[in-house]
Design an enzyme around this catalytic site. Structure first.
Site, mmCIF file in Angstrom:
data_model
loop_
_atom_site.group_PDB
_atom_site.id
_atom_site.type_symbol
_atom_site.label_atom_id
_atom_site.label_comp_id
_atom_site.label_asym_id
_atom_site.label_seq_id
_atom_site.Cartn_x
_atom_site.Cartn_y
_atom_site.Cartn_z
ATOM 1 N N LYS A 102 17.464 -36.436 9.421
ATOM 2 C CA LYS A 102 18.766 -35.765 9.409
ATOM 3 C C LYS A 102 19.902 -36.672 8.920
ATOM 4 O O LYS A 102 20.921 -36.188 8.432
ATOM 5 C CB LYS A 102 19.095 -35.257 10.804
ATOM 6 C CG LYS A 102 18.201 -34.128 11.279
ATOM 7 C CD LYS A 102 18.700 -32.794 10.748
ATOM 8 C CE LYS A 102 17.926 -31.640 11.354
ATOM 9 N NZ LYS A 102 18.401 -30.348 10.821
ATOM 10 N N SER A 117 8.982 -36.005 10.609
ATOM 11 C CA SER A 117 10.423 -35.826 10.442
ATOM 12 C C SER A 117 11.282 -36.483 11.510
ATOM 13 O O SER A 117 12.459 -36.765 11.247
ATOM 14 C CB SER A 117 10.746 -34.340 10.349
ATOM 15 O OG SER A 117 10.194 -33.645 11.445
#
Lengths: 311, 311
Positions: free
Chosen positions: B46, B296
């Protein structure tokens, strides 16, 4: 005694590039960065030295195969490197080595020979003679040291203004290579070794100005099973020439570093791999702005890891 | 609708280089490699989109500060990016978000506003209006998508012959950017999304050819707390254009992948971060030789992580 040079290390970097991960520096906090060698294919920096040593063998000699003795990560590294070159590997492993390391060595296709701790070196030499294969020592060889030195080369490439590099010390192959590289490229940086207090023979040797031997039974007290070896004349010569200091950490500090590395850096690290971070965390204010800790390995039995995280 | 292009993604790569880790590909087995985005400063990919979005703001606008709403990793990313730029950040977080993510967001110096899940988006818009600050959406913005796309750019740089890229899907920002990059640079590669079966709205939407909405209560069943969002029109347009398929994994497969990533790859990964590896492991033979899974994120409460490892 001829020491490994920055040219040797640069040459090693080129030879090992096909299989070794170019690990990034990871920011741990505002002053500490990590060099995460637990992310290498065998879970430890050892692949650098082992692969380099095999790469440097004449092809015909390499084809006859290789032998190694190791408490674990070097075993996996030689097994992995031999598989990459398509040559047979025989690994002499002490009976008390962690099961996870033995299984991983076998998984890379090597033959594993289990022997009592005290016989591992002699048995490996015997096997090499009997079979006409080459012994790849875990640290006492210039090619191994030059391979491990690529860690230092990369640290300075990525952090040209680094102030201190903290490095685990066992047989001294890693710190010999790292210190040779760092002092050549960034003489102002300090290179500081870290040992468990329970296996602090290199720290004592550096202070004494000569190799001081600790009984194996003493060194085996530490949970850091990868840090129970002792320096050789060759690695101690590098340490005396290039290393500024060797500090020690307690078992509790090592365990705490393992937990902090999981929570804050998202890295699974074995006790031996966490000692440099433990030395930093023990007294973070002591270290300068740009400190790098080498996280040397991550091979730990799942049950032992759970116990550490739960404590 | 204008989709993000490879030029946008290349420009993003240059802007984010100062703070984002250039993560290496890690070999997991003979056919799978990992892209370990859990190693980013905030523990998740992110940071790429959030930092890029802030970097693209006019300086005066950025100086007034930023607002974000997020179940966790985007919150930390915006907080971290704002701190890098020295501007204030306010983060609207649902009350049921993991404590570790809330604490980390505060640790980066952001103001945290806790609200019921259903109000997080509206409250963030209100705050942005009241304070004259800029809302940084978690995925529904071209700058965010372009930032996340740098993951795909790096995958193809490091694995030019990649066959399949497996990518977690939530709001779709990551897979939109990754797929845009991969299809531009390596059209022969397939890009496959992965969702928890308990939050498989994007998979159903792709099959239906239009956005299908699942009730939030359904999506909240999954342990993968970062994968409970749903695609926007913008991300769904990218998915329809660039993504070949979206597959699903069970909660047990996700937990198993978390454990395998600890033992074999020495990575601490949160359930959301493990779904792409879970899809691979569920049927490894199904995937071609050169498969890459995006790991991720790695932000998980220590207690929850211990429960997963112990199971």
């Amino acid at each position: 005694m001829a020491l490994v040079t920055i040219s040797d290390i640069r040459a090693a970097a080129a030879l090992i590039a096909p299989v070794v991960v170019r690990t990034p520096l990871l920011r741990f906090d505002d002053r500490l960065s990590l060099k995460p060698e637990n992310l290498q294919p065998v879970g430890a920096f050892k692949i650098r030295g082992a692969y380099h040593a095999l790469a440097r063998l004449p092809e015909q000699q390499r084809a006859r195969g290789v032998v190694a003795y190791s408490s674990g990560n070097h075993a996996q590294a030689v097994a992995f490197a031999a598989r990459e070159f398509g040559v047979p590997a025989t690994i002499v492993v002490p009976e008390n080595a962690p099961e996870v390391k033995i299984a991983a060595t076998r998984a890379w296709g090597a033959e594993v020979v289990l022997v009592p701790m005290a016989q591992r070196e002699s048995r490996a030499h015997e096997l090499a003679e009997e079979r006409g294969t080459t012994l790849i020592p875990p640290f006492d060889h210039p090619d191994v040291i030059a391979g491990q030195g690529t860690v230092g080369l990369e640290v300075v490439e990525d952090a040209p203004a680094v102030d201190v590099v903290l490095v685990p010390v066992s047989g001294g192959g890693l710190i010999s290579g790292v210190a040779a590289a760092v002092k050549a490229l960034r003489p102002a940086a300090r290179v500081v070794g870290v040992e468990p207090a329970f296996a602090a023979d290199a720290a004592e040797s550096l202070r004494a100005g000569e190799l001081v031997r600790w009984p194996a039974a003493d060194r085996e007290r530490t949970s850091a099973d990868g840090l129970r070896a002792e320096p050789s004349d060759l690695t101690f010569a590098h340490i005396q020439t290039f290393v500024d200091d060797i500090v020690t950490v307690t078992e509790e500090q090592i365990a705490d570093a393992v937990r902090r590395l999981a929570g804050r850096a998202r890295l699974v690290v074995e006790p031996s791999g966490a000692v440099a971070v433990a030395a930093y965390l023990a007294d973070a204010e002591r270290w300068p702005q740009r400190t790098v800790a080498v996280v040397s390995g991550g091979n730990i039995d799942p049950a032992a890891y759970l116990r550490l995280l739960s404590a």
